[in-house]
Design a protein around this motif. Structure first.
Motif, PDB file in Angstrom:
ATOM      1  N   UNK A  72       0.796  -1.212   0.000  1.00  0.00           N
ATOM      2  CA  UNK A  72       0.000   0.000   0.000  1.00  0.00           C
ATOM      3  C   UNK A  72       0.832   1.267   0.000  1.00  0.00           C
ATOM      4  N   UNK A  73       0.572   2.139  -0.980  1.00  0.00           N
ATOM      5  CA  UNK A  73       1.281   3.401  -1.041  1.00  0.00           C
ATOM      6  C   UNK A  73       2.686   3.312  -1.591  1.00  0.00           C
ATOM      7  N   UNK A  74       3.067   2.156  -2.136  1.00  0.00           N
ATOM      8  CA  UNK A  74       4.414   1.984  -2.686  1.00  0.00           C
ATOM      9  C   UNK A  74       4.368   1.529  -4.128  1.00  0.00           C
ATOM     10  N   UNK A  75       5.487   1.672  -4.821  1.00  0.00           N
ATOM     11  CA  UNK A  75       5.551   1.256  -6.210  1.00  0.00           C
ATOM     12  C   UNK A  75       5.358  -0.257  -6.311  1.00  0.00           C
ATOM     13  N   UNK A  76       4.822  -0.697  -7.431  1.00  0.00           N
ATOM     14  CA  UNK A  76       4.565  -2.114  -7.616  1.00  0.00           C
ATOM     15  C   UNK A  76       5.793  -2.815  -8.188  1.00  0.00           C
ATOM     16  N   UNK A  77       5.884  -4.100  -7.927  1.00  0.00           N
ATOM     17  CA  UNK A  77       6.977  -4.896  -8.472  1.00  0.00           C
ATOM     18  C   UNK A  77       6.889  -4.933  -9.998  1.00  0.00           C
ATOM     19  N   UNK A  78       5.674  -4.954 -10.501  1.00  0.00           N
ATOM     20  CA  UNK A  78       5.481  -4.965 -11.959  1.00  0.00           C
ATOM     21  C   UNK A  78       6.055  -3.697 -12.588  1.00  0.00           C
ATOM     22  N   UNK A  79       5.786  -2.539 -11.949  1.00  0.00           N
ATOM     23  CA  UNK A  79       6.309  -1.281 -12.478  1.00  0.00           C
ATOM     24  C   UNK A  79       7.827  -1.257 -12.426  1.00  0.00           C
ATOM     25  N   UNK A  80       8.402  -1.802 -11.347  1.00  0.00           N
ATOM     26  CA  UNK A  80       9.862  -1.865 -11.234  1.00  0.00           C
ATOM     27  C   UNK A  80      10.467  -2.711 -12.341  1.00  0.00           C
ATOM     28  N   UNK A  81       9.842  -3.845 -12.611  1.00  0.00           N
ATOM     29  CA  UNK A  81      10.365  -4.731 -13.639  1.00  0.00           C
ATOM     30  C   UNK A  81      10.243  -4.109 -15.025  1.00  0.00           C
ATOM     31  N   UNK A 303      14.385  -5.027  -2.722  1.00  0.00           N
ATOM     32  CA  UNK A 303      14.892  -5.346  -4.050  1.00  0.00           C
ATOM     33  C   UNK A 303      16.415  -5.255  -4.115  1.00  0.00           C
ATOM     34  N   UNK A 304      16.992  -4.295  -3.388  1.00  0.00           N
ATOM     35  CA  UNK A 304      18.452  -4.200  -3.354  1.00  0.00           C
ATOM     36  C   UNK A 304      19.040  -5.455  -2.722  1.00  0.00           C
ATOM     37  N   UNK A 305      18.458  -5.893  -1.623  1.00  0.00           N
ATOM     38  CA  UNK A 305      18.930  -7.105  -0.945  1.00  0.00           C
ATOM     39  C   UNK A 305      18.852  -8.300  -1.883  1.00  0.00           C
ATOM     40  N   UNK A 306      17.727  -8.422  -2.566  1.00  0.00           N
ATOM     41  CA  UNK A 306      17.543  -9.547  -3.501  1.00  0.00           C
ATOM     42  C   UNK A 306      18.591  -9.545  -4.595  1.00  0.00           C
ATOM     43  N   UNK A 307      18.873  -8.368  -5.152  1.00  0.00           N
ATOM     44  CA  UNK A 307      19.761  -8.286  -6.305  1.00  0.00           C
ATOM     45  C   UNK A 307      21.251  -8.314  -5.936  1.00  0.00           C
ATOM     46  N   UNK A 308      21.590  -7.865  -4.717  1.00  0.00           N
ATOM     47  CA  UNK A 308      22.997  -7.704  -4.362  1.00  0.00           C
ATOM     48  C   UNK A 308      23.521  -8.719  -3.360  1.00  0.00           C
TER      49      UNK A 308
END
Length: 567
Positions: A72-81, A303-308
């Motif tokens: 809620x109130x944050x960017x979506x994972x779909x938009x990030x991708x 997302x940073x944790x996931x990627x790095x």
């Protein structure tokens, strides 16, 4: 009912609401913060309201399916991708989105301050033309039915405004009066420099003709980051100072008054807090946020944790959380991310601290005992500096894979440089904001201009948060300028239409971060960020990797205080 009685009932109602929130958390008096705020609680499926408790509007909202990739109130994972798929995110000025107003940024030389002013004038002209066309066509503005309408379904029922409400309160023959509550004392006192910087920008504006031939005046009150004091000062600004619009700093403080301000139909534009609740153009149309949503920040941490840290997943994360509505927004956001991504976060432990605490030794010691892989500071003001120092002193820093400080503490001079080498290599999801003391930016035309204005008026340009004052004052003033050029001239309704339609180049945002809102569809101006690492030796933030910008990619938020989250 007299004004004094109204103020009393407002205060009692808010205190009663706060007590209900505390009770929902199982807390008693010991749960209250020294600043008068309490925990808002964590929403669970069992806490959802029944249909009987909902209005028709609430039920309509409930019926809309939530994006599975959103918090809620944050960017979506779909938009990030989608953003990642479109390019590397490292954008030059010429690559920036020209926005819905179709002003070609390439036509302006942004390497000069004159070019920046010319672009600003062109963008104002385009926004004014768009809104004026809608007003003259009868699509925008206040209709015969008393409904204020604007772009993308934006509406306010003006019939519900107070009987003595005026569209031009706070506008005199010579001045435009803006009321503000902020913090100038206590643990978050450094944020008071934001007001000093804002007033400095007003001095420049006023010396160059003001807005619509009137001087901009900021009437500021120090609430000490105490929500009860905010309530008192807002009443004073409304009823005694007769201000045109209001501005507040702090999540607990703004939450304490934004229902009242919306009921009184007073613009509360670009508040100094990233709480997701401000992305609510439907239920709180008079209030807009400014900076990146804390929910977005929480998602980007994940997302940073996931990627790095791919080779270490899933990781154990510890959060040091300021114990009020501000810290809770961070905590809820990251908790939701962790719940949705168990392959990234195996465990999330939040340790809360009193906002007024002079030390964080006990809290950091507790965190260190849990041996986390990742540390995230979810606090603000001086506690940001204390957290950096305590994490280093405890020895925890040596065992961490990464440590994050929050976007609200990006200011180098206030929070990073005083920590010395302890701050070296800390990370931030910085919200795209430039620090006016960062060596990388000091020679840029707008920052050079603001530093000169500060110095010319006897202020120290090496104080980061003075530059942050310009960060808020610049777009706020642009919205006032647009409103003054609309049919009927400067008014509260024109100001909120302008604020909800603003789509501009912000010279204190990193290249690649857009600044735009869109009526009832997009309630957030900034929906992107840098990922930066601090270099203590150079006292600068080094951007690492791609800039993220997904403007328009955040679902709006109807904040539910009792259940502690967006709906």
């Amino acid at each position: 009912m007299t004004g004094s009685h109204r103020r009393l009932w407002r205060l009692l109602a808010l205190l009663f609401a706060f007590s209900l929130i505390a009770a929902a958390c199982g807390g008693g008096d010991d749960d209250a913060d020294d600043d008068g705020t309490t925990d808002a609680g964590t929403q669970t499926a069992d806490d959802d309201m029944s249909d009987d408790d909902m209005s028709d509007d609430d039920m309509a909202d409930e019926a809309e399916p939530e994006d599975e990739g959103s918090i809620g109130g944050g960017i979506t994972q779909e938009a990030l991708e989608e953003d990642a798929a479109e390019g590397d995110g490292d954008m030059s000025d010429g690559d920036m989105d020209d926005g819905m107003m179709s002003v070609n940024i390439d036509d302006f030389n942004l390497d000069t301050i004159d070019g920046i002013w010319e672009l600003a004038a062109a963008q104002r002209e385009a926004i004014v033309a768009n809104l004026t066309a809608g007003i003259e066509a009868g699509d925008y503005g206040v209709g015969d039915d008393g409904i204020l309408r604007g772009p993308s379904g934006f509406e306010i029922d003006m019939n519900e405004c107070p009987a003595d409400w005026s569209n031009t309160t706070g506008i005199t023959e010579d001045t435009i009066r803006i009321g503000q509550t902020t913090v100038k004392s206590g643990n978050l006192a450094a944020y008071g420099d934001i007001t000093v910087g804002w007033e400095n920008y007003y001095e420049f504006v006023n010396e160059n003709g003001g807005v619509d031939g009137k001087e901009m005046v900021l009437i500021s009150r120090d609430d000490g980051y105490v929500a009860a004091q905010t309530i008192e000062f807002i009443d004073e600004l409304i009823e005694s100072e007769n201000v045109f619009a209001l501005h507040t700093l702090g999540s607990p403080n703004t939450l304490a008054v934004y229902d009242q301000i919306n009921d009184e139909c007073i613009p509360q534009v670009m508040v100094a807090t990233g709480h997701p609740a401000w992305g609510d153009p439907v239920h709180h149309p008079w209030t807009t946020g400014m900076q990146m949503s804390y929910s977005t920040e929480a998602i980007l941490w994940g997302n940073w944790i996931r990627d790095n840290l791919a080779d270490e997943l899933p990781v154990k994360v510890a959060g040091l959380v300021m114990d009020n509505d501000f810290g809770l927004a961070y905590e809820l956001g990251f908790h939701a991310y962790a719940e949705a991504n168990p392959d990234v976060v195996s465990e999330f432990d939040a340790v809360r601290h009193d906002p007024a605490a002079p030390t964080l030794t006990n809290e950091v010691t507790t965190i260190a005992a849990g041996s986390p892989d990742v540390f995230i500071s979810m606090t603000a003001g001086n506690p940001c500096l204390l957290a950096i120092q305590e994490v280093d002193n405890s020895g925890l820093l040596d065992d961490l894979s990464v440590a994050f400080t929050p976007s609200v503490c990006k200011a180098v001079a206030a929070y990073m440089a005083p920590a010395g080498d302890s701050a070296d290599d800390w990370w931030i999801v910085g919200g795209g904001v430039k620090d006016s003391t960062d060596p990388k930016h000091v020679d840029e035309p707008f920052i050079s201009f603001l530093r000169g204005e500060l110095a010319d008026r006897g202020l120290d340009p090496e104080i980061s948060l003075l530059g942050t004052g310009y960060y808020f004052a610049y777009p706020h003033t642009e919205a006032v300028r647009v409103a003054a050029q609309l049919p009927g001239g400067l008014s509260r309704t024109n100001f909120i239409l302008a604020a909800r339609s603003l789509d501009i180049y912000h010279p204190l945002l990193l290249d690649g971060i857009n600044f735009a809102a869109d009526g009832a569809v997009d309630g957030y101006y900034i929906e992107g960020s840098d990922f930066s690492q601090y270099d203590a030796g150079e006292q600068t933030w080094d951007i690492v990797g791609d800039i993220v910008d997904v403007n328009g990619g955040s679902p709006n938020c109807a904040w539910d205080k009792d259940n502690g989250g967006c709906r």
